[in-house]
Write an enzyme that holds these catalytic residues in place. Structure first.
Site, short mmCIF file in Angstrom:
data_model
loop_
_atom_site.label_atom_id
_atom_site.label_comp_id
_atom_site.label_asym_id
_atom_site.label_seq_id
_atom_site.Cartn_x
_atom_site.Cartn_y
_atom_site.Cartn_z
N CYS A 1 11.79 32.89 14.47
CA CYS A 1 12.34 32.42 13.19
C CYS A 1 12.30 33.50 12.11
O CYS A 1 11.23 33.99 11.76
CB CYS A 1 11.54 31.19 12.73
SG CYS A 1 12.02 30.64 11.08
N ARG B 1 13.89 17.97 9.68
CA ARG B 1 13.27 18.75 10.75
C ARG B 1 11.92 19.27 10.30
O ARG B 1 11.73 19.61 9.13
CB ARG B 1 14.17 19.94 11.12
CG ARG B 1 15.36 19.59 11.98
CD ARG B 1 16.12 20.83 12.44
NE ARG B 1 16.72 21.58 11.35
CZ ARG B 1 16.39 22.80 10.98
NH1 ARG B 1 15.40 23.43 11.59
NH2 ARG B 1 17.01 23.41 10.00
N THR C 1 9.86 22.28 10.15
CA THR C 1 10.33 23.67 10.19
C THR C 1 9.17 24.67 10.16
O THR C 1 8.06 24.35 9.73
CB THR C 1 11.25 23.95 8.99
OG1 THR C 1 10.53 23.66 7.78
CG2 THR C 1 12.50 23.09 9.05
N VAL C 2 9.46 25.87 10.62
CA VAL C 2 8.57 27.00 10.41
C VAL C 2 9.26 27.95 9.43
O VAL C 2 10.49 28.08 9.49
CB VAL C 2 8.25 27.72 11.75
CG1 VAL C 2 7.28 26.92 12.57
CG2 VAL C 2 9.51 28.03 12.56
N TYR D 1 23.82 32.00 10.59
CA TYR D 1 23.68 30.61 11.05
C TYR D 1 24.93 29.81 10.74
O TYR D 1 25.34 28.95 11.52
CB TYR D 1 22.46 29.95 10.38
CG TYR D 1 21.15 30.33 11.02
CD1 TYR D 1 20.60 29.56 12.04
CD2 TYR D 1 20.45 31.46 10.61
CE1 TYR D 1 19.40 29.91 12.62
CE2 TYR D 1 19.25 31.83 11.19
CZ TYR D 1 18.72 31.04 12.20
OH TYR D 1 17.53 31.39 12.80
N TRP E 1 8.93 22.01 17.48
CA TRP E 1 8.14 23.20 17.79
C TRP E 1 6.84 22.81 18.48
O TRP E 1 6.14 21.92 18.03
CB TRP E 1 7.82 23.98 16.51
CG TRP E 1 9.02 24.53 15.80
CD1 TRP E 1 9.53 24.12 14.60
CD2 TRP E 1 9.87 25.60 16.24
NE1 TRP E 1 10.64 24.86 14.27
CE2 TRP E 1 10.88 25.78 15.26
CE3 TRP E 1 9.89 26.42 17.38
CZ2 TRP E 1 11.88 26.74 15.37
CZ3 TRP E 1 10.90 27.39 17.48
CH2 TRP E 1 11.87 27.53 16.49
#
Length: 323
Positions: free
Chosen positions: A55, A120, A122-123, A186, A88
């Site tokens: 990421c 989501r 997320t990281v 993206y 994740w």
């Protein structure tokens, strides 16, 4: 096994506009770090940063933490680069469970923090270890907090990545880098219409062309010292040829085809904070395998050759006499 992941979604289906364009979700946990009422207190050993080597948003937090010497102040947890249908996963840890948080999947702690959260997980995610709750996933501002709020904990020779006299300029450039480069790839990769894809494709390469020109004039984006902006640009450059060029169809040029951007990227990569946190194999796996890769046979590309990242960049010599 039943998972306490609540309403949390683990794909991008809810981030596509009517025109087929990718619209990234907003951040739910954005309380700033600071010493004012309602802010997250600045304490050593209180927070755990969860990141993934794939990421770019998480990677830039790790680079900043390494550059500033905050490794002993912020604890670090790492998830697998291959995101699963459950989100994740801590499959890199013994027993597949984060040793501090005691969870297998990141969405578990989002659900326990806010059962109504339906985005989501997320990281990067910052967890307050004292409360066991998610306190910040504001990837856009996180590096600013490491650079400013956590300054009392910086190592003695830490670089000033966000100098006060440049902050307005850094903020402006970071906004452009985010929309046209970091998130631009993206927008191309997740587009679901030809027009949305083509618009994003041109957005990315028009900006890379301008950055190529800018980096012909100075070693880094703001002269001869690295700043927060360099971290943000680097994480996309590091992923470009190994992932975005193929997986996201941003294939007009590779970064290796840009003399200045390519030498600049190598210049940064050859600094330990950048190179030691850059895992090309994990990046490839993250983009080509797993839940959102649209790769039904899970075939991992063998190339490109990443040994070239170690070749001399000569930018130190090129700009040594101009400052």
């Amino acid at each position: 096994m039943s998972l306490a992941i609540g309403k949390i979604v683990t794909n991008e289906n809810n981030e596509i506009g009517k025109d087929g364009a990718f619209i990234r979700q907003t951040n739910r946990f954005d309380t700033p770090f600071g010493d004012k009422p309602g802010q997250l207190p600045i304490e050593a050993s209180r927070y755990r940063l969860i990141w993934a080597a794939i990421c770019p948003w998480a990677h830039r937090s790790m680079i900043a933490i390494k550059l500033l010497g905050l490794d002993d102040v912020i604890s670090i947890g790492k998830v697998s680069p291959i995101r699963t249908s459950h989100g994740w996963e801590f499959s890199l840890d013994v027993g597949g469970v984060d040793p501090v948080l005691g969870i297998r999947y990141l969405p578990e702690i989002y659900a326990s923090t806010d059962p109504e959260y339906d985005g989501r997980a997320t990281v990067p995610t910052v967890v307050d270890v004292k409360t066991g709750k998610v306190v910040n996933n504001d990837y856009f501002k996180l590096t600013y907090y490491w650079e400013t709020a956590f300054k009392p904990f910086h190592k003695t020779d830490a670089p000033d990545l966000y100098p006060e006299q440049l902050r307005a300029d850094i903020d402006a450039l970071n906004d452009v880098i985010f929309h046209e480069v970091n998130n631009g790839v993206y927008k191309a990769g997740f587009a679901r219409s030809q027009k949305a894809y083509e618009d994003a494709y041109h957005l990315v390469f028009n900006r890379l062309d301008k950055l190529e020109q800018r980096l012909s004039q100075s070693r880094y984006l703001f002269g001869d010292k690295i700043t927060d902006s360099d971290i943000r640009l680097y994480v996309t450059l590091a992923r470009f040829d190994v992932a975005y060029y193929g997986a996201f169809k941003t294939n007009r040029n590779r970064i290796i085809d840009y003399p200045n951007l390519w030498a600049y990227a190598r210049d940064l990569y050859q600094m330990p904070a950048f190179g030691e946190t850059t895992d090309f194999e994990a990046i490839k796996k993250g983009y080509f395998l797993g839940d959102n890769a649209h790769n039904p046979y899970d075939i991992l590309p063998l190339g490109p050759d990443v040994s070239h990242w170690h070749t001399p960049h000569n930018r130190d010599k090129q700009f040594s006499s101009s400052h």
